[in-house]
Design a protein around this motif. Sequence first.
Motif, mmCIF file in Angstrom:
data_model
loop_
_atom_site.group_PDB
_atom_site.id
_atom_site.type_symbol
_atom_site.label_atom_id
_atom_site.label_comp_id
_atom_site.label_asym_id
_atom_site.label_seq_id
_atom_site.Cartn_x
_atom_site.Cartn_y
_atom_site.Cartn_z
ATOM 1 N N ASP A 115 0.658 -0.958 -0.184
ATOM 2 C CA ASP A 115 -0.021 -0.008 -0.068
ATOM 3 C C ASP A 115 1.040 1.185 0.118
ATOM 4 O O ASP A 115 1.881 1.040 0.409
ATOM 5 C CB ASP A 115 -0.791 -0.013 1.166
ATOM 6 N N ALA A 116 0.500 2.298 -0.509
ATOM 7 C CA ALA A 116 1.078 3.519 -0.674
ATOM 8 C C ALA A 116 1.255 4.458 0.471
ATOM 9 O O ALA A 116 2.355 5.029 0.911
ATOM 10 C CB ALA A 116 0.756 4.351 -1.630
ATOM 11 N N THR A 117 0.157 4.374 1.445
ATOM 12 C CA THR A 117 0.214 5.106 2.806
ATOM 13 C C THR A 117 -0.148 4.547 3.798
ATOM 14 O O THR A 117 -0.439 5.287 4.892
ATOM 15 C CB THR A 117 -0.811 6.273 2.291
ATOM 16 N N GLY A 118 -0.308 3.117 3.908
ATOM 17 C CA GLY A 118 -0.951 2.327 5.072
ATOM 18 C C GLY A 118 0.182 1.772 5.883
ATOM 19 O O GLY A 118 1.444 2.039 5.955
ATOM 20 N N ASP A 119 -0.133 0.390 6.383
ATOM 21 C CA ASP A 119 0.856 -0.416 7.064
ATOM 22 C C ASP A 119 1.908 -0.758 6.376
ATOM 23 O O ASP A 119 3.169 -0.992 6.879
ATOM 24 C CB ASP A 119 0.191 -1.704 7.644
ATOM 25 N N TYR A 120 1.812 -0.991 4.912
ATOM 26 C CA TYR A 120 3.106 -1.346 4.486
ATOM 27 C C TYR A 120 4.009 -0.203 4.239
ATOM 28 O O TYR A 120 5.352 -0.433 4.385
ATOM 29 C CB TYR A 120 2.541 -1.811 2.991
ATOM 30 N N PHE A 121 3.500 0.842 3.770
ATOM 31 C CA PHE A 121 4.439 1.939 3.734
ATOM 32 C C PHE A 121 5.213 2.410 5.024
ATOM 33 O O PHE A 121 6.403 2.646 5.153
ATOM 34 C CB PHE A 121 3.771 3.176 3.303
ATOM 35 N N LEU A 122 4.608 2.247 6.040
ATOM 36 C CA LEU A 122 4.970 2.387 7.471
ATOM 37 C C LEU A 122 5.932 1.232 7.810
ATOM 38 O O LEU A 122 6.986 1.904 8.402
ATOM 39 C CB LEU A 122 3.604 2.562 8.588
ATOM 40 N N ALA A 123 5.636 0.226 7.605
ATOM 41 C CA ALA A 123 6.788 -0.990 7.581
ATOM 42 C C ALA A 123 8.157 -0.669 7.014
ATOM 43 O O ALA A 123 9.278 -0.954 7.299
ATOM 44 C CB ALA A 123 6.159 -2.276 7.269
ATOM 45 N N GLN A 124 8.073 -0.273 5.584
ATOM 46 C CA GLN A 124 8.928 0.381 4.975
ATOM 47 C C GLN A 124 9.717 1.181 5.654
ATOM 48 O O GLN A 124 11.107 1.203 5.712
ATOM 49 C CB GLN A 124 8.750 0.826 3.612
ATOM 50 N N LEU A 125 9.093 2.554 6.101
ATOM 51 C CA LEU A 125 9.912 3.453 6.894
ATOM 52 C C LEU A 125 10.909 2.883 8.098
ATOM 53 O O LEU A 125 11.693 3.147 8.299
ATOM 54 C CB LEU A 125 8.919 4.618 7.211
ATOM 55 N N MET A 126 9.755 1.979 8.816
ATOM 56 C CA MET A 126 10.582 1.321 10.047
ATOM 57 C C MET A 126 11.697 0.660 9.573
ATOM 58 O O MET A 126 12.848 0.717 10.400
ATOM 59 C CB MET A 126 9.435 0.470 10.576
ATOM 60 N N ASN A 127 11.692 -0.260 8.704
ATOM 61 C CA ASN A 127 12.811 -1.153 7.969
ATOM 62 C C ASN A 127 13.923 -0.452 7.781
ATOM 63 O O ASN A 127 14.838 -0.873 7.896
ATOM 64 C CB ASN A 127 12.321 -2.248 7.216
ATOM 65 N N PHE A 128 14.023 0.726 7.197
ATOM 66 C CA PHE A 128 15.000 1.571 6.605
ATOM 67 C C PHE A 128 16.362 1.325 7.402
ATOM 68 O O PHE A 128 17.438 0.896 6.967
ATOM 69 C CB PHE A 128 14.821 2.859 6.280
ATOM 70 N N PRO A 129 16.313 1.789 8.696
ATOM 71 C CA PRO A 129 17.520 1.845 9.507
ATOM 72 C C PRO A 129 17.872 0.295 10.008
ATOM 73 O O PRO A 129 19.090 0.049 10.379
ATOM 74 C CB PRO A 129 17.228 2.625 10.711
ATOM 75 N N LEU A 130 17.015 -0.567 10.090
ATOM 76 C CA LEU A 130 17.245 -2.014 10.423
ATOM 77 C C LEU A 130 18.056 -2.722 9.398
ATOM 78 O O LEU A 130 19.007 -3.190 9.746
ATOM 79 C CB LEU A 130 15.800 -2.682 10.658
ATOM 80 N N GLY A 131 17.540 -2.663 8.038
ATOM 81 C CA GLY A 131 18.164 -3.413 7.066
ATOM 82 C C GLY A 131 17.776 -3.071 5.515
ATOM 83 O O GLY A 131 18.433 -3.806 4.497
#
Length: 937
Positions: A759-775
């Motif tokens: 999704d562009a603005t929902g849970d998937y998008f938020l998960a991508q933001l969260m994962n950026f510094p992780l991996g």
Amino acid sequence: MLFRFIVIGFLACFLYGCSQTTNHSATTAKSVAQVVAIDYEKYQLDNGLTIILHEDHSDPLVHVDVTYHVGSAREEPGKSGFAHFFEHMMFQGSANVADEQHFKLITDAGGTLNGSTNRDRTNYYQTVPANQLEKVLWLEADRMGFLLPAVTQEKFEIQRETVKNERAERIDNQPYAQRHERIAEALYPAGHPYSWLTIGYVDDLDRVNVNDLKAFFKRWYGPNNAVLSIGGDIDVRQTKAWIEKYFGTLPRGPEIPKQSPQPASLSENRFITMQDNIHLPLVQVVFPTVHARHEDEAALDVLASILGSGKTSIFYEKLVKTGKVAQAGVSHPCSELACEFNLVGLVSPDSGQSLTDIYTAIEAILADFENRPFDDDALARVKANIKASTIYGLQSVSGKVSTLAYNETFFDTPDLINADVERYNAVTKQDVYRVFKQYIKGQPAVILSVVPEGQGELAVAEPTVERPQRQIASTSATPAVTEDALTSSFDRSVIPAAGEPPVISIPSFWQLKLANGIQVLGVTNRETPTITFTLDLDGGMLLDPKNKAGLSAFTAAMMNETTAHYSNEAMSNALAKLGSSISFASNGRYTQVFVSSLTEYLPETLELLKEKLFHPAFTQADFNRLKQQMLDNVKAQDKEPNALLERAKTAVLWGKDNRVGLPPGGTVETIEQITLDDIKQFYAQYYVPAKGTLVVVGDMRPGQITDYFGFINDWQGDDYTIADYGQFPTYQRQQIFLVDVPGAAQSSVRLVKRAMPYDATGDYFLAQLMNFPLGDDFNSRINLNLREDKGYTYGAFSAFNGGKTLGWFEAGADLKQVYTGAGIEALLNEIKRYKEQGISQQELQYMQNAFTLSEALEYETPLDKASFLRRLLAYNLPVNYKKQQKAILLGIDKAAIDTVAQRELAPNDLQIVIAGDKEVIMPQLEALDIPVREVVF
């Protein structure tokens, strides 16, 4: 082969330094000899640094390339791989740039960066928003002039392990990959600069020390051995001032003698054999020829095209179409010092042909070449390819800048487009026959047989030469390297501030709907006279019956074959003479048709598309040949660790009850069940416009759609349904799923779990933001830990992957075998730690900058614009979704990111999939106290 984009241009008359070149070349419309032009300015600083500047204000970005005229050909025997090793060290900080800060600063600025090394040069490049140019110049100048103070033994050891891991991943753990090393050893005499691979030998990497590295830097990395090329949205006057400020006072390095061409020379055939973990035996014949830009290079390229490039070639006619080989081709790659003429055949064990049979067939083709006149179309195809590739090379600033840098580095002249087009246009049939007689006919070659392990008897002949004894450099220590005390008139430790951020807007696009319901989105873009479009038909592999998995891919492959009115050869010839391409493919849940054309040849290209789309012949001969190729491909993948890993991962995620639980191309069992009638039925049922979308980018207005695409508008067909998914597998606890790959050089590891779709603005998008510094970044926690801190791998990552209806999370790395267990623990621990501690404020700011500022780079090329439009259509996104994303990004805080991490990260639920050597790694896996299940395909 020299099918690369070359440019011409005009140089303005402003001077910074001691010398300058000026050139102006006019162009004429629709002239093959003068297709395009690009303005540039070239000058030189007093210290010898050559500068090339190119203005292009079409997009708010700049590309910076620093090319040093040093590659593996400048290494000493016994110290191979050093140029590439040094490339890694150039990212490890300098006097005023901290370790890993180069990556972080560029990513934080919204840019991308990398470097590469080959036989003859090493280059470092960045693409950034236009307001970040000064920062890039500061970074590049600091490592050009102030690298040595930051070099430490610890950094040296870490990068040595990283390079060894890279070799294991790219060479030692890949089927056929070591053949390039074996050929180089046999083709060139011991000590020749091309007798070893750029990545080098592991024992050589173990031999060198920090002082060797410092000496290498002092010898080759002076400004007088470099070309600084900058292109994009630049202010030339300001750019020159920055270049003078940051580079002007750097001291000149030692004078660099020019290397003379050193083509190989053989007195007799050299037969060599390599045993490898493969399914399909391979024979490769390599003739030594000339060197880059030699007067015979162009004619040899044309000869290679006639013999073995595409469906119009003799190799296709005699070897591929007859089913004797699974793949075949001829190429003529050229480097600064030497070129090689390669003939390759990959043999199916089910074809009834041996390697000796194929080698004999290749010899027969060569023996008969002079008695087989080729038509004028052969020359026309090559010339059209040059014209098209030249124009397509103009679509990105990076393409233009890189080519300017290449030509200047090796030939002291950026503007070689006319010279190259003219030399190919000048090639005659007589030239082709002449170079054939001089370099190929009856000439000795290296003949390599690659055979399965333990089956040396399958080789073309017994080896006639042994692997050469390697020459080792003197063991005496390199003299201590002194570091120059350089002073500057300003404080180089101060990071330059960015200018005003560029104003970013999404591409202006138009949309319409055809009479048959196909939605069309398009961008009118006249930067180059080209048209690119993609037709997507929803369904793809999801329409396959499970017992005939691969049917969608098979049908798409058949759509690239014979039509009612064109043979394979005739269709390929017609497209090649236009410089156009049409290809059908099954990619995930879509069947896709890709078309590219020069604007002037669009009507002719569309007529050929009409023929391919509506009049496939579906012949039994094409079906039989492609079916064997698909079976051979699947069997070959059973020897590839990464392919086995992917198959196991897919099965673990989606299970045997779903089509998506099987490989996209199917399995041996499912492919064998597919019939020609199945292909015809799939085409009739699913090659219809009901679920189709069309994306067009290029030199076209919306009103021209009905003129050009009338046949698409008139296309009819019934709608169809896409079946729901079956039951997905569930797991009571974490397990290890192990695919045994005896002899594997690494352990390929993935930790996986199903997650949300895109999704562009929902849970998937938020998960991508969260994962950026992780991996999801070079400076992420996972990569810095496993690659930079521990040296377990060449690269480690984590990612959320989402499609239209399915999604998953995975983390992984290709690990050094001895660290398999430790690497898995490190991955799990980083995920656990991030879930427990959450994101830091510094990481949050870094992520926000990386996501928001990088938008300047997202819409540059026609392919970039097409990807944006395809995303709008595929996910039915609002036009302003990028604006919504930016608002979320700027408003999100640590608490919100940490909440997503708590919800989406579940380290104890991740299933662990490994492709590796069971005998070697099983003790480590047992020590993890996680159940191990062996997967057998």
